[in-house]
Design a protein around this motif. Structure first.
Motif, mmCIF file in Angstrom:
data_model
loop_
_atom_site.group_PDB
_atom_site.id
_atom_site.type_symbol
_atom_site.label_atom_id
_atom_site.label_comp_id
_atom_site.label_asym_id
_atom_site.label_seq_id
_atom_site.Cartn_x
_atom_site.Cartn_y
_atom_site.Cartn_z
ATOM 1 N N PHE A 121 71.788 35.283 -61.061
ATOM 2 C CA PHE A 121 71.817 34.599 -59.764
ATOM 3 C C PHE A 121 73.259 34.513 -59.274
ATOM 4 C CE2 PHE A 121 71.934 30.712 -57.135
ATOM 5 C CZ PHE A 121 71.029 31.095 -56.168
ATOM 6 N N ARG A 122 73.492 34.921 -58.018
ATOM 7 C CA ARG A 122 74.850 34.979 -57.486
ATOM 8 C C ARG A 122 75.095 33.964 -56.374
ATOM 9 N NH1 ARG A 122 72.831 40.090 -58.066
ATOM 10 N NH2 ARG A 122 72.272 40.202 -55.848
ATOM 11 N N GLY A 123 74.135 33.068 -56.167
ATOM 12 C CA GLY A 123 74.299 32.065 -55.127
ATOM 13 C C GLY A 123 75.049 30.844 -55.615
ATOM 14 N N THR A 124 75.048 29.801 -54.800
ATOM 15 C CA THR A 124 75.732 28.557 -55.151
ATOM 16 C C THR A 124 74.855 27.703 -56.059
ATOM 17 O OG1 THR A 124 74.859 27.381 -53.222
ATOM 18 C CG2 THR A 124 76.917 28.616 -52.930
ATOM 19 N N GLU A 125 75.466 26.712 -56.669
ATOM 20 C CA GLU A 125 74.728 25.807 -57.543
ATOM 21 C C GLU A 125 73.716 24.992 -56.747
ATOM 22 O OE1 GLU A 125 73.408 24.497 -61.025
ATOM 23 O OE2 GLU A 125 74.967 26.030 -60.739
ATOM 24 N N GLN A 126 74.062 24.655 -55.528
ATOM 25 C CA GLN A 126 73.134 23.921 -54.667
ATOM 26 C C GLN A 126 71.903 24.760 -54.356
ATOM 27 O OE1 GLN A 126 74.823 22.682 -50.947
ATOM 28 N NE2 GLN A 126 72.994 21.596 -50.263
ATOM 29 N N GLN A 127 72.108 26.066 -54.102
ATOM 30 C CA GLN A 127 70.985 26.962 -53.855
ATOM 31 C C GLN A 127 70.141 27.127 -55.117
ATOM 32 O OE1 GLN A 127 73.233 30.338 -52.478
ATOM 33 N NE2 GLN A 127 72.850 29.869 -50.306
ATOM 34 N N ARG A 128 70.789 27.148 -56.273
ATOM 35 C CA ARG A 128 70.050 27.301 -57.532
ATOM 36 C C ARG A 128 69.105 26.130 -57.759
ATOM 37 N NH1 ARG A 128 71.516 30.034 -62.224
ATOM 38 N NH2 ARG A 128 73.674 30.229 -61.467
ATOM 39 N N THR A 129 69.579 24.922 -57.482
ATOM 40 C CA THR A 129 68.733 23.744 -57.700
ATOM 41 C C THR A 129 67.606 23.658 -56.677
ATOM 42 O OG1 THR A 129 70.251 22.419 -56.349
ATOM 43 C CG2 THR A 129 70.639 22.462 -58.722
ATOM 44 N N HIS A 130 67.780 24.317 -55.529
ATOM 45 C CA HIS A 130 66.764 24.265 -54.470
ATOM 46 C C HIS A 130 65.698 25.340 -54.641
ATOM 47 C CE1 HIS A 130 65.120 25.058 -50.374
ATOM 48 N NE2 HIS A 130 65.148 23.736 -50.285
ATOM 49 N N LEU A 131 65.927 26.329 -55.515
ATOM 50 C CA LEU A 131 65.004 27.451 -55.649
ATOM 51 C C LEU A 131 63.613 26.988 -56.071
ATOM 52 C CD1 LEU A 131 67.216 30.159 -57.430
ATOM 53 C CD2 LEU A 131 66.352 30.213 -55.083
ATOM 54 N N HIS A 132 62.611 27.412 -55.329
ATOM 55 C CA HIS A 132 61.225 27.107 -55.665
ATOM 56 C C HIS A 132 60.322 28.051 -54.887
ATOM 57 C CE1 HIS A 132 62.047 24.863 -51.954
ATOM 58 N NE2 HIS A 132 60.760 25.031 -51.675
ATOM 59 N N GLU A 133 59.108 28.227 -55.397
ATOM 60 C CA GLU A 133 58.148 29.073 -54.707
ATOM 61 C C GLU A 133 57.730 28.424 -53.403
ATOM 62 O OE1 GLU A 133 56.987 31.872 -53.627
ATOM 63 O OE2 GLU A 133 56.451 32.498 -55.657
ATOM 64 N N SER A 134 57.461 29.252 -52.400
ATOM 65 C CA SER A 134 57.077 28.739 -51.081
ATOM 66 C C SER A 134 55.700 28.088 -51.140
ATOM 67 C CB SER A 134 57.069 29.890 -50.067
ATOM 68 O OG SER A 134 58.359 30.454 -49.945
ATOM 69 N N PRO A 135 55.396 27.183 -50.203
ATOM 70 C CA PRO A 135 54.076 26.533 -50.183
ATOM 71 C C PRO A 135 52.965 27.529 -49.861
ATOM 72 C CG PRO A 135 55.336 25.968 -48.222
ATOM 73 C CD PRO A 135 56.284 26.679 -49.127
ATOM 74 N N SER A 136 51.745 27.088 -50.076
ATOM 75 C CA SER A 136 50.592 27.983 -49.921
ATOM 76 C C SER A 136 50.428 28.490 -48.497
ATOM 77 C CB SER A 136 49.305 27.256 -50.355
ATOM 78 O OG SER A 136 49.127 26.072 -49.597
ATOM 79 N N VAL A 137 50.892 27.710 -47.506
ATOM 80 C CA VAL A 137 50.775 28.164 -46.117
ATOM 81 C C VAL A 137 51.608 29.430 -45.886
ATOM 82 C CG1 VAL A 137 52.726 26.789 -45.236
ATOM 83 C CG2 VAL A 137 50.810 27.347 -43.723
ATOM 84 N N MET A 138 52.607 29.660 -46.753
ATOM 85 C CA MET A 138 53.426 30.869 -46.660
ATOM 86 C C MET A 138 52.964 31.946 -47.637
ATOM 87 S SD MET A 138 57.235 29.166 -46.277
ATOM 88 C CE MET A 138 58.050 30.748 -46.049
ATOM 89 N N THR A 139 52.496 31.550 -48.799
ATOM 90 C CA THR A 139 52.135 32.535 -49.829
ATOM 91 C C THR A 139 50.742 33.124 -49.630
ATOM 92 O OG1 THR A 139 51.400 30.719 -51.268
ATOM 93 C CG2 THR A 139 53.658 31.522 -51.554
ATOM 94 N N LEU A 140 49.827 32.377 -49.001
ATOM 95 C CA LEU A 140 48.476 32.913 -48.791
ATOM 96 C C LEU A 140 48.492 34.178 -47.934
ATOM 97 C CD1 LEU A 140 45.465 32.657 -49.240
ATOM 98 C CD2 LEU A 140 45.332 31.118 -47.264
ATOM 99 N N PRO A 141 49.226 34.213 -46.807
ATOM 100 C CA PRO A 141 49.319 35.479 -46.054
ATOM 101 C C PRO A 141 49.935 36.609 -46.883
ATOM 102 C CG PRO A 141 50.053 33.645 -44.701
ATOM 103 C CD PRO A 141 49.883 33.107 -46.085
ATOM 104 N N LEU A 142 50.858 36.260 -47.784
ATOM 105 C CA LEU A 142 51.457 37.286 -48.638
ATOM 106 C C LEU A 142 50.397 37.923 -49.540
ATOM 107 C CD1 LEU A 142 54.805 35.588 -49.799
ATOM 108 C CD2 LEU A 142 54.363 36.966 -47.772
ATOM 109 N N ILE A 143 49.531 37.095 -50.078
ATOM 110 C CA ILE A 143 48.486 37.606 -50.978
ATOM 111 C C ILE A 143 47.523 38.506 -50.203
ATOM 112 C CG2 ILE A 143 46.527 36.931 -52.419
ATOM 113 C CD1 ILE A 143 48.054 34.332 -53.040
#
Length: 312
Positions: A121-143
């Motif tokens: 990971f090459r981002g900032t520490e703040q970005q690292r702590t914020h990393l998480h999978e998107s909610p289902s309203v975003m992931t369902l269209p992906l599926i």
């Protein structure tokens, strides 16, 4: 798509429009999911190693990458293979250009994939702590799009796999097909085998370069070689367009706004408004509230009406 249209393969062009819609929409939405997880960051040089934090986005992005690169049996493989086969019978130059651009597509897409989801990971520490999978309203269209990008190509399989091209059959009532070149079975098999080998080399090469060797593109402030700088700035097409088209049009529109919009159009509109205000401000003086003055004015008005009636 336009190459296919140029050789009269209208059904093939529309077939690629459909498959392209599946995997390109998927990739755009996956990019949005990554940007959401990265707190708005869009520079892939500041990403890396996201596959563990974004497993669903990673998997669907991989499917989109495989599809747009033409890896079998994903949707892009069938439509791109069909376009290449149709164009081959018309022009070897056009065919060579398509092959070259297909190779470029695979290279930059796997470059994007590996730089985003592999390595450290090459981002900032703040970005690292914020990393998480998107909610289902975003992931369902992906599926949904990932499924379509996987199976959508089976709507138009080549003749070596099936005699039924469902997409072409569906379009027959509305499209007057021009004479199309149909590639031989040997050519189809050769192209499939060669493309698979080339794709394996591309995937292996990009993995080795961007993951094993941990190569990251130079930052923007880094001094680049003349050739790299030329490519990085997209051959300065944007700068040329800005200098020859955008700036002259901006100058013309600015002058038009200043002289025509402000002085003439606004002058007429505002002048009418000022005239109405001037007339009304003078007419209101007649409203004195004096009943005697009103009666006097009424009598004068009646006399004038009689006078004009007699004169006319």
């Amino acid at each position: 798509m336009f190459m296919a249209l140029g050789v009269g393969a209208y059904d093939t062009a529309l077939f690629h429009v459909v498959t392209h819609a599946f995997f390109k929409a998927l990739l755009f939405l996956c990019a949005g999911s990554v940007i959401h997880a990265m707190s708005g960051e869009q520079d892939i040089r500041n990403m890396g190693g996201l596959r563990k934090k974004l497993p669903l986005t990673h998997l669907t992005f991989l499917i989109g990458t495989l599809a747009i690169s033409g890896v079998p049996p994903f949707a892009g493989f069938f439509s791109k293979d069909e376009i290449l086969a149709k164009v081959h019978g018309h022009s070897m130059i056009m065919f060579a250009l398509l092959v070259f651009t297909s190779v470029l597509t695979a290279v930059y897409m796997f470059r994007l994939y590996f730089l985003t989801f592999y390595g450290n990971f090459r981002g900032t520490e703040q970005q690292r702590t914020h990393l998480h999978e998107s909610p289902s309203v975003m992931t369902l269209p992906l599926i949904i799009l990932a499924v379509l990008a996987t199976v959508g190509g089976f709507l138009g399989m080549p003749e070596i796999f099936s005699e039924h091209h469902y997409f072409s059959k569906f379009l027959q009532p509305v499209i007057a097909f021009a004479h199309e070149h149909h590639a031989s079975a040997n050519f189809e098999w050769t192209m499939i085998i060669v493309s698979v080998i080339v794709l394996i080399v591309i995937i292996g090469g990009t993995y080795s370069f961007y993951v094993s060797k941990n190569t990251v593109p130079e930052p923007e402030e880094q001094k680049l070689s003349p050739v790299t700088n030329l490519v990085y700035h997209k051959y300065y097409i944007d700068e040329l367009y800005n200098a020859t088209i955008t700036k002259p049009l901006d100058w013309i529109s600015n002058k038009t706004y200043r002289w025509i919009e402000i002085n003439i159009i606004d002058g007429v509109v505002n002048g009418v408004g000022r005239m109405v205000n001037l007339i009304s401000s003078n007419l209101k003086n007649l409203q004195t509230g004096n009943i005697g003055f009103y009666i006097f004015s009424m009598v004068v008005g009646i006399i004038l009406m009689f006078f004009f009636k007699l004169v006319m």
